[in-house]
Scaffold this motif. Structure first.
Motif, PDB file in Angstrom:
ATOM      1  N   GLY A 194      -0.101  -1.430  13.839  1.00 16.19           N
ATOM      2  CA  GLY A 194      -0.423  -1.076  12.462  1.00 16.19           C
ATOM      3  C   GLY A 194      -1.870  -0.648  12.306  1.00 16.19           C
ATOM      4  O   GLY A 194      -2.196   0.214  11.480  1.00 16.19           O
ATOM      5  N   LYS A 195      -2.767  -1.240  13.092  1.00 17.26           N
ATOM      6  CA  LYS A 195      -4.170  -0.841  13.026  1.00 17.26           C
ATOM      7  C   LYS A 195      -4.362   0.558  13.593  1.00 17.26           C
ATOM      8  O   LYS A 195      -5.228   1.319  13.133  1.00 17.26           O
ATOM      9  CB  LYS A 195      -5.042  -1.868  13.754  1.00 17.26           C
TER      10      LYS A 195
ATOM     11  N   SER B 116       0.261  -0.982   3.172  1.00 16.60           N
ATOM     12  CA  SER B 116       0.596   0.250   3.888  1.00 16.60           C
ATOM     13  C   SER B 116       1.934   0.144   4.618  1.00 16.60           C
ATOM     14  O   SER B 116       2.439   1.151   5.121  1.00 16.60           O
ATOM     15  CB  SER B 116      -0.513   0.611   4.878  1.00 16.60           C
ATOM     16  N   MET B 117       2.529  -1.063   4.682  1.00 11.75           N
ATOM     17  CA  MET B 117       3.848  -1.217   5.295  1.00 11.75           C
ATOM     18  C   MET B 117       4.978  -0.758   4.370  1.00 11.75           C
ATOM     19  O   MET B 117       6.120  -0.593   4.830  1.00 11.75           O
ATOM     20  CB  MET B 117       4.090  -2.689   5.671  1.00 11.75           C
ATOM     21  N   ILE B 118       4.692  -0.556   3.102  1.00 12.90           N
ATOM     22  CA  ILE B 118       5.753  -0.232   2.141  1.00 12.90           C
ATOM     23  C   ILE B 118       6.580   0.980   2.567  1.00 12.90           C
ATOM     24  O   ILE B 118       7.825   0.937   2.515  1.00 12.90           O
ATOM     25  CB  ILE B 118       5.155  -0.049   0.726  1.00 12.90           C
ATOM     26  N   PRO B 119       5.969   2.095   2.991  1.00 12.37           N
ATOM     27  CA  PRO B 119       6.797   3.245   3.384  1.00 12.37           C
ATOM     28  C   PRO B 119       7.765   2.919   4.518  1.00 12.37           C
ATOM     29  O   PRO B 119       8.918   3.375   4.500  1.00 12.37           O
ATOM     30  CB  PRO B 119       5.758   4.289   3.808  1.00 12.37           C
TER      31      PRO B 119
ATOM     32  N   GLN C 122      -6.764   7.301   8.627  1.00 11.88           N
ATOM     33  CA  GLN C 122      -8.156   7.390   8.210  1.00 11.88           C
ATOM     34  C   GLN C 122      -8.976   8.362   9.052  1.00 11.88           C
ATOM     35  O   GLN C 122     -10.157   8.560   8.791  1.00 11.88           O
ATOM     36  CB  GLN C 122      -8.800   6.000   8.267  1.00 11.88           C
ATOM     37  N   GLY C 123      -8.359   8.964  10.062  1.00 10.42           N
ATOM     38  CA  GLY C 123      -9.075   9.904  10.905  1.00 10.42           C
ATOM     39  C   GLY C 123     -10.105   9.260  11.804  1.00 10.42           C
ATOM     40  O   GLY C 123     -11.120   9.878  12.163  1.00 10.42           O
TER      41      GLY C 123
ATOM     42  N   GLY D 179      -8.073  -8.248   5.039  1.00  8.13           N
ATOM     43  CA  GLY D 179      -8.514  -7.212   5.963  1.00  8.13           C
ATOM     44  C   GLY D 179      -7.478  -6.785   6.967  1.00  8.13           C
ATOM     45  O   GLY D 179      -7.747  -5.926   7.808  1.00  8.13           O
ATOM     46  N   HIS D 180      -6.274  -7.353   6.907  1.00  4.69           N
ATOM     47  CA  HIS D 180      -5.197  -6.953   7.811  1.00  4.69           C
ATOM     48  C   HIS D 180      -4.388  -5.836   7.149  1.00  4.69           C
ATOM     49  O   HIS D 180      -3.206  -6.000   6.817  1.00  4.69           O
ATOM     50  CB  HIS D 180      -4.319  -8.153   8.155  1.00  4.69           C
ATOM     51  N   ASP D 181      -5.060  -4.692   6.953  1.00  4.98           N
ATOM     52  CA  ASP D 181      -4.425  -3.574   6.252  1.00  4.98           C
ATOM     53  C   ASP D 181      -3.178  -3.095   6.979  1.00  4.98           C
ATOM     54  O   ASP D 181      -2.247  -2.577   6.358  1.00  4.98           O
ATOM     55  CB  ASP D 181      -5.422  -2.422   6.113  1.00  4.98           C
TER      56      ASP D 181
END
Length: 367
Positions: free
Chosen positions: A196-197, A58-61, A204-205, A51-53
């Motif tokens: 990051g959150k 999402s860190m790849i970019p 996600q808007g 759950g630590h998105d």
């Protein structure tokens, strides 16, 4: 604490196995060795599963951009620059943090098993990601650990009473192993929310909770764009002066004592790199004269969880339990990835030379 699980996200999901393979393929395409690509994929997937998105795929970019800046260095390894027995100083040489921190913990684990305790000062590693991952590595070896981390030269957080960014999000983490059961794991940023959150909320808007952000003029805000779109604002420390105090000690213990550097006017970064320094103290519980330590820990957890529940609370969760519940759900139903993050990941894959048709094939696995 409340059970943080919510109804399954409406975002597309991808199986853990497929997502791991995609991440591994991206980094092999970028030039990582198979072992490095595997360690990076292991870490980023584990963060997303728990759950630590914000610290997951999402860190790849950001990592790809840092490679482009020639800041993130591929295929390098942890370098011991001083060995003082129970104290190790390690240079991360701007290598992949998911590799460097793994190797640093392995060195510390071996030394702690031999001597009973080891303090590891790691400096100059590229982003080491979710700190709980390294505490869990120590716990799997049967060792207690606690970790102070700074985000060197990348201030995002206003000091208590201040109105501009002066401190990193500076995580603190601790873990306690238990025989035959998952460890107790405490892992949090010293900011009210991790940056990051905020980035994930922006993609996600969504809004962020009250008390997490201020805009460029120092006014409270719920909008993540104040951290993304100029003129940028600041995160706030959790718990007011208490979070600020802990963040400051993470900065000094992690950044200065490790042989690295702290955030100030002379060290501010100007590129996509995220440089972490970490002070880890790893302890063999068997080195203490405490034969009842685990039983006492269990008795405390049972006592706490037996408290009458507050209104709206389904259960009291022990440290690390929320992540385990999320992981069980995502291992079964797949990892949700919002469309903006997925597009950014695919753009990063294209940037490192992965053929477009291969990227499109990965997209067919989205559920």
């Amino acid at each position: 604490m409340n059970d943080p699980r919510v109804a399954q996200s409406s975002f597309p999901r991808i199986s853990a196995e497929t997502l791991h393979a995609y991440v591994r393929a991206i980094w092999e395409q970028a030039g990582s060795s198979p072992r490095e690509a595997e360690l990076v994929a292991d870490h980023l997937l584990a963060a997303s599963l728990t759950g630590h998105d914000s610290h997951g795929v999402s860190m790849i970019p950001r990592y790809v951009a840092s490679v482009g800046d020639n800041e993130l260095k591929l295929n390098l390894h942890a370098k011991v620059v001083r060995d003082a027995g129970a104290v190790l100083t390690i240079d991360g040489v701007k290598g992949f943090g998911q590799v460097i921190a793994y190797e640093a913990m392995e060195l510390g684990i071996e030394r702690a098993k031999r001597l009973g305790i080891c303090a590891v000062g790691l400096h100059g590693a590229h982003h080491i990601g979710r700190i709980g991952h390294w505490a869990e590595q120590c716990a799997r070896a049967g060792l207690v650990s606690f970790h102070f981390v700074n985000v060197a030269g990348d201030p995002l957080v206003a000091p208590f009473g201040g109105t501009d960014r002066r401190i990193g999000t500076n995580p603190f983490c601790a873990a306690y192993p238990r025989s035959g059961r998952p460890p107790l794991v405490l892992d949090f940023a010293t900011s009210a929310v991790a940056f990051g959150k905020v980035r994930v909320a922006y993609n996600q808007g969504k809004q962020v909770p009250p008390g997490a952000l201020i805009d460029n003029a120092g006014r409270p805000s719920l909008e993540p764009k104040v951290m993304i779109e100029p003129p940028v604002g600041s995160l706030l420390p959790f718990g007011g002066h208490k979070g600020f105090g802990l963040a400051s000690m993470c900065e000094i213990f992690g950044g200065a004592l490790s042989g690295g550097f702290t955030s100030h006017a002379d060290t501010l970064g100007t590129n996509h790199a995220i440089i972490n320094c970490m002070l880890s103290v790893i302890i063999d519980p068997a080195a203490f004269d405490a034969p009842n330590a685990e039983a006492e820990a269990d008795a405390f957890i049972e006592w706490v969880k037996a408290s009458p529940l507050a209104s709206g609370t389904e259960r009291i969760l022990e440290p690390g339990e929320a992540e385990r519940l999320t992981r069980a759900d995502r291992e079964t139903h797949g990892v949700p990835v919002d469309p903006t993050s997925w597009q950014q990941i695919c753009a990063a894959a294209l940037a490192v030379g992965m053929p477009a048709e291969q990227i499109e094939r990965w997209a067919t696995h989205l559920q």
